[in-house]
Design a protein around this motif. Structure first.
Motif, PDB file in Angstrom:
ATOM      1  N   ASN A   1      62.884  15.504   0.756  1.00 52.73           N
ATOM      2  CA  ASN A   1      64.182  15.213   0.149  1.00 52.73           C
ATOM      3  C   ASN A   1      64.996  16.490  -0.031  1.00 52.73           C
ATOM      4  O   ASN A   1      66.207  16.504   0.223  1.00 52.73           O
ATOM      5  CB  ASN A   1      63.987  14.500  -1.188  1.00 52.73           C
ATOM      6  CG  ASN A   1      65.287  14.024  -1.770  1.00 52.73           C
ATOM      7  OD1 ASN A   1      66.070  13.363  -1.103  1.00 52.73           O
ATOM      8  ND2 ASN A   1      65.531  14.362  -3.032  1.00 52.73           N
ATOM      9  N   ASP A   2      64.351  17.571  -0.458  1.00 52.13           N
ATOM     10  CA  ASP A   2      65.040  18.854  -0.597  1.00 52.13           C
ATOM     11  C   ASP A   2      65.569  19.340   0.746  1.00 52.13           C
ATOM     12  O   ASP A   2      66.702  19.839   0.836  1.00 52.13           O
ATOM     13  CB  ASP A   2      64.109  19.911  -1.200  1.00 52.13           C
ATOM     14  CG  ASP A   2      63.768  19.633  -2.658  1.00 52.13           C
ATOM     15  OD1 ASP A   2      64.469  18.828  -3.302  1.00 52.13           O
ATOM     16  OD2 ASP A   2      62.783  20.228  -3.157  1.00 52.13           O
ATOM     17  N   VAL A   3      64.755  19.206   1.790  1.00 57.06           N
ATOM     18  CA  VAL A   3      65.169  19.607   3.140  1.00 57.06           C
ATOM     19  C   VAL A   3      66.396  18.796   3.554  1.00 57.06           C
ATOM     20  O   VAL A   3      67.364  19.342   4.094  1.00 57.06           O
ATOM     21  CB  VAL A   3      64.010  19.399   4.154  1.00 57.06           C
ATOM     22  CG1 VAL A   3      64.500  19.547   5.588  1.00 57.06           C
ATOM     23  CG2 VAL A   3      62.875  20.372   3.873  1.00 57.06           C
TER      24      VAL A   3
ATOM     25  N   ILE B   1      66.364  10.709   4.716  1.00 57.34           N
ATOM     26  CA  ILE B   1      65.269  11.564   5.181  1.00 57.34           C
ATOM     27  C   ILE B   1      64.841  11.107   6.569  1.00 57.34           C
ATOM     28  O   ILE B   1      64.606   9.927   6.794  1.00 57.34           O
ATOM     29  CB  ILE B   1      64.073  11.501   4.213  1.00 57.34           C
ATOM     30  CG1 ILE B   1      64.477  12.037   2.839  1.00 57.34           C
ATOM     31  CG2 ILE B   1      62.880  12.272   4.768  1.00 57.34           C
ATOM     32  CD1 ILE B   1      63.417  11.844   1.764  1.00 57.34           C
ATOM     33  N   THR B   2      64.756  12.062   7.498  1.00 60.32           N
ATOM     34  CA  THR B   2      64.313  11.768   8.859  1.00 60.32           C
ATOM     35  C   THR B   2      62.894  12.293   9.067  1.00 60.32           C
ATOM     36  O   THR B   2      62.368  13.046   8.227  1.00 60.32           O
ATOM     37  CB  THR B   2      65.244  12.428   9.892  1.00 60.32           C
ATOM     38  OG1 THR B   2      65.126  13.850   9.765  1.00 60.32           O
ATOM     39  CG2 THR B   2      66.694  11.999   9.703  1.00 60.32           C
TER      40      THR B   2
ATOM     41  N   LYS C   1      59.446  19.432   8.738  1.00 64.29           N
ATOM     42  CA  LYS C   1      59.838  20.711   8.129  1.00 64.29           C
ATOM     43  C   LYS C   1      59.210  20.849   6.738  1.00 64.29           C
ATOM     44  O   LYS C   1      58.766  21.929   6.360  1.00 64.29           O
ATOM     45  CB  LYS C   1      61.356  20.810   8.051  1.00 64.29           C
ATOM     46  CG  LYS C   1      61.844  22.154   7.560  1.00 64.29           C
ATOM     47  CD  LYS C   1      63.277  22.388   7.930  1.00 64.29           C
ATOM     48  CE  LYS C   1      63.838  23.583   7.238  1.00 64.29           C
ATOM     49  NZ  LYS C   1      63.685  24.836   7.816  1.00 64.29           N
ATOM     50  N   ALA C   2      59.136  19.746   6.004  1.00 64.56           N
ATOM     51  CA  ALA C   2      58.516  19.775   4.674  1.00 64.56           C
ATOM     52  C   ALA C   2      57.033  20.128   4.792  1.00 64.56           C
ATOM     53  O   ALA C   2      56.503  20.885   3.967  1.00 64.56           O
ATOM     54  CB  ALA C   2      58.697  18.427   3.981  1.00 64.56           C
ATOM     55  N   LEU C   3      56.355  19.602   5.810  1.00 64.42           N
ATOM     56  CA  LEU C   3      54.941  19.939   6.013  1.00 64.42           C
ATOM     57  C   LEU C   3      54.771  21.434   6.266  1.00 64.42           C
ATOM     58  O   LEU C   3      53.814  22.039   5.790  1.00 64.42           O
ATOM     59  CB  LEU C   3      54.359  19.134   7.181  1.00 64.42           C
ATOM     60  CG  LEU C   3      54.023  17.678   6.864  1.00 64.42           C
ATOM     61  CD1 LEU C   3      53.730  16.903   8.142  1.00 64.42           C
ATOM     62  CD2 LEU C   3      52.851  17.589   5.901  1.00 64.42           C
ATOM     63  N   GLU C   4      55.703  22.026   6.985  1.00 61.76           N
ATOM     64  CA  GLU C   4      55.663  23.481   7.186  1.00 61.76           C
ATOM     65  C   GLU C   4      55.869  24.209   5.864  1.00 61.76           C
ATOM     66  O   GLU C   4      55.151  25.163   5.556  1.00 61.76           O
ATOM     67  CB  GLU C   4      56.735  23.916   8.184  1.00 61.76           C
ATOM     68  CG  GLU C   4      56.424  23.568   9.611  1.00 61.76           C
ATOM     69  CD  GLU C   4      57.529  23.982  10.573  1.00 61.76           C
ATOM     70  OE1 GLU C   4      58.485  24.685  10.160  1.00 61.76           O
ATOM     71  OE2 GLU C   4      57.435  23.598  11.747  1.00 61.76           O
ATOM     72  N   GLU C   5      56.843  23.744   5.081  1.00 61.03           N
ATOM     73  CA  GLU C   5      57.166  24.409   3.815  1.00 61.03           C
ATOM     74  C   GLU C   5      56.026  24.332   2.805  1.00 61.03           C
ATOM     75  O   GLU C   5      55.840  25.271   2.028  1.00 61.03           O
ATOM     76  CB  GLU C   5      58.447  23.823   3.213  1.00 61.03           C
ATOM     77  CG  GLU C   5      59.692  24.276   3.944  1.00 61.03           C
ATOM     78  CD  GLU C   5      60.968  23.878   3.219  1.00 61.03           C
ATOM     79  OE1 GLU C   5      60.929  23.569   2.008  1.00 61.03           O
ATOM     80  OE2 GLU C   5      62.024  23.897   3.876  1.00 61.03           O
TER      81      GLU C   5
ATOM     82  N   PRO D   1      49.462  15.893  14.802  1.00 58.87           N
ATOM     83  CA  PRO D   1      48.887  14.541  14.687  1.00 58.87           C
ATOM     84  C   PRO D   1      49.898  13.510  14.180  1.00 58.87           C
ATOM     85  O   PRO D   1      49.895  12.361  14.623  1.00 58.87           O
ATOM     86  CB  PRO D   1      47.738  14.710  13.689  1.00 58.87           C
ATOM     87  CG  PRO D   1      47.419  16.154  13.689  1.00 58.87           C
ATOM     88  CD  PRO D   1      48.683  16.864  14.039  1.00 58.87           C
ATOM     89  N   LEU D   2      50.774  13.932  13.283  1.00 56.65           N
ATOM     90  CA  LEU D   2      51.790  13.015  12.765  1.00 56.65           C
ATOM     91  C   LEU D   2      52.786  12.644  13.853  1.00 56.65           C
ATOM     92  O   LEU D   2      53.170  11.474  13.991  1.00 56.65           O
ATOM     93  CB  LEU D   2      52.513  13.636  11.567  1.00 56.65           C
ATOM     94  CG  LEU D   2      53.598  12.788  10.912  1.00 56.65           C
ATOM     95  CD1 LEU D   2      53.050  11.445  10.451  1.00 56.65           C
ATOM     96  CD2 LEU D   2      54.217  13.536   9.747  1.00 56.65           C
ATOM     97  N   LYS D   3      53.191  13.623  14.663  1.00 53.63           N
ATOM     98  CA  LYS D   3      54.102  13.338  15.778  1.00 53.63           C
ATOM     99  C   LYS D   3      53.452  12.370  16.762  1.00 53.63           C
ATOM    100  O   LYS D   3      54.107  11.433  17.248  1.00 53.63           O
ATOM    101  CB  LYS D   3      54.495  14.625  16.504  1.00 53.63           C
ATOM    102  CG  LYS D   3      55.525  15.449  15.764  1.00 53.63           C
ATOM    103  CD  LYS D   3      55.918  16.681  16.551  1.00 53.63           C
ATOM    104  CE  LYS D   3      56.970  17.479  15.809  1.00 53.63           C
ATOM    105  NZ  LYS D   3      57.378  18.694  16.548  1.00 53.63           N
ATOM    106  N   ALA D   4      52.175  12.558  17.051  1.00 52.16           N
ATOM    107  CA  ALA D   4      51.461  11.662  17.969  1.00 52.16           C
ATOM    108  C   ALA D   4      51.395  10.246  17.395  1.00 52.16           C
ATOM    109  O   ALA D   4      51.626   9.265  18.119  1.00 52.16           O
ATOM    110  CB  ALA D   4      50.063  12.202  18.247  1.00 52.16           C
ATOM    111  N   SER D   5      51.102  10.131  16.108  1.00 45.50           N
ATOM    112  CA  SER D   5      51.055   8.814  15.462  1.00 45.50           C
ATOM    113  C   SER D   5      52.427   8.150  15.473  1.00 45.50           C
ATOM    114  O   SER D   5      52.537   6.935  15.698  1.00 45.50           O
ATOM    115  CB  SER D   5      50.574   8.940  14.022  1.00 45.50           C
ATOM    116  OG  SER D   5      49.240   9.329  13.974  1.00 45.50           O
ATOM    117  N   LEU D   6      53.455   8.924  15.244  1.00 51.01           N
ATOM    118  CA  LEU D   6      54.814   8.395  15.237  1.00 51.01           C
ATOM    119  C   LEU D   6      55.203   7.874  16.626  1.00 51.01           C
ATOM    120  O   LEU D   6      55.777   6.794  16.749  1.00 51.01           O
ATOM    121  CB  LEU D   6      55.798   9.465  14.763  1.00 51.01           C
ATOM    122  CG  LEU D   6      57.258   9.052  14.632  1.00 51.01           C
ATOM    123  CD1 LEU D   6      57.417   7.898  13.655  1.00 51.01           C
ATOM    124  CD2 LEU D   6      58.094  10.251  14.187  1.00 51.01           C
ATOM    125  N   GLU D   7      54.850   8.620  17.660  1.00 56.00           N
ATOM    126  CA  GLU D   7      55.140   8.180  19.028  1.00 56.00           C
ATOM    127  C   GLU D   7      54.384   6.894  19.367  1.00 56.00           C
ATOM    128  O   GLU D   7      54.944   5.977  19.964  1.00 56.00           O
ATOM    129  CB  GLU D   7      54.797   9.274  20.035  1.00 56.00           C
ATOM    130  CG  GLU D   7      55.803  10.403  20.072  1.00 56.00           C
ATOM    131  CD  GLU D   7      57.229   9.927  20.330  1.00 56.00           C
ATOM    132  OE1 GLU D   7      57.444   9.133  21.272  1.00 56.00           O
ATOM    133  OE2 GLU D   7      58.131  10.332  19.577  1.00 56.00           O
TER     134      GLU D   7
END
Length: 127
Positions: A62-64, A73-74, A80-84, A93-99
């Motif tokens: 939400n902050d991002v 929120i996208t 980006k939040a996971l990086e932060e 793994p999240l990108k793969a699950s999303l795809e």
């Protein structure tokens, strides 16, 4: 007569059956014998930890989003939040699950639409 009501689940509580299944599946992959028992207290602890993680990740995403002057929120905000919050190893793994999720849903949407017009009145013109 006593008035008995069903216990009300905490709206923030995660479904116990899903938490149990995820914990057991994950632990069975780590165990050589594959049969793992998990106490109720341990499942509750896992559930609380996951809920706190989700709240923390949501607040950071939400902050991002707010920093980018947006209100929605996208997925990229979540990445980006996971990086932060210093969990970059979860991004791929999240990108793969999303795809995979998107592919499954696109197949469902593009499939036959039998009964789609059911219940709609057809327009009939009288001459």
């Amino acid at each position: 007569m006593a008035n008995k009501t069903a216990p009300v689940a905490d709206p923030e509580e995660l479904p116990k059956t899903i938490v149990r299944r995820l914990v057991k599946d994950t632990l069975s992959q780590c165990s050589k014998d594959g049969d793992i028992s998990v106490l109720k207290d341990s499942l509750l602890a896992f559930s609380v930890c996951v809920r706190i993680f989700i709240q923390y990740l949501s607040a950071t995403a939400n902050d991002v989003c707010k920093e980018a002057n947006r209100n929605i929120i996208t997925a990229n905000d979540v990445f980006k939040a996971l990086e932060e919050i210093e969990f970059p190893e979860l991004i791929e793994p999240l990108k793969a699950s999303l795809e995979e999720f998107k592919k499954k849903n696109s197949v469902k949407r593009s499939g036959p639409s039998i009964g789609k017009d059911r219940g709609k009145k057809s327009k009939v013109e009288d001459d």
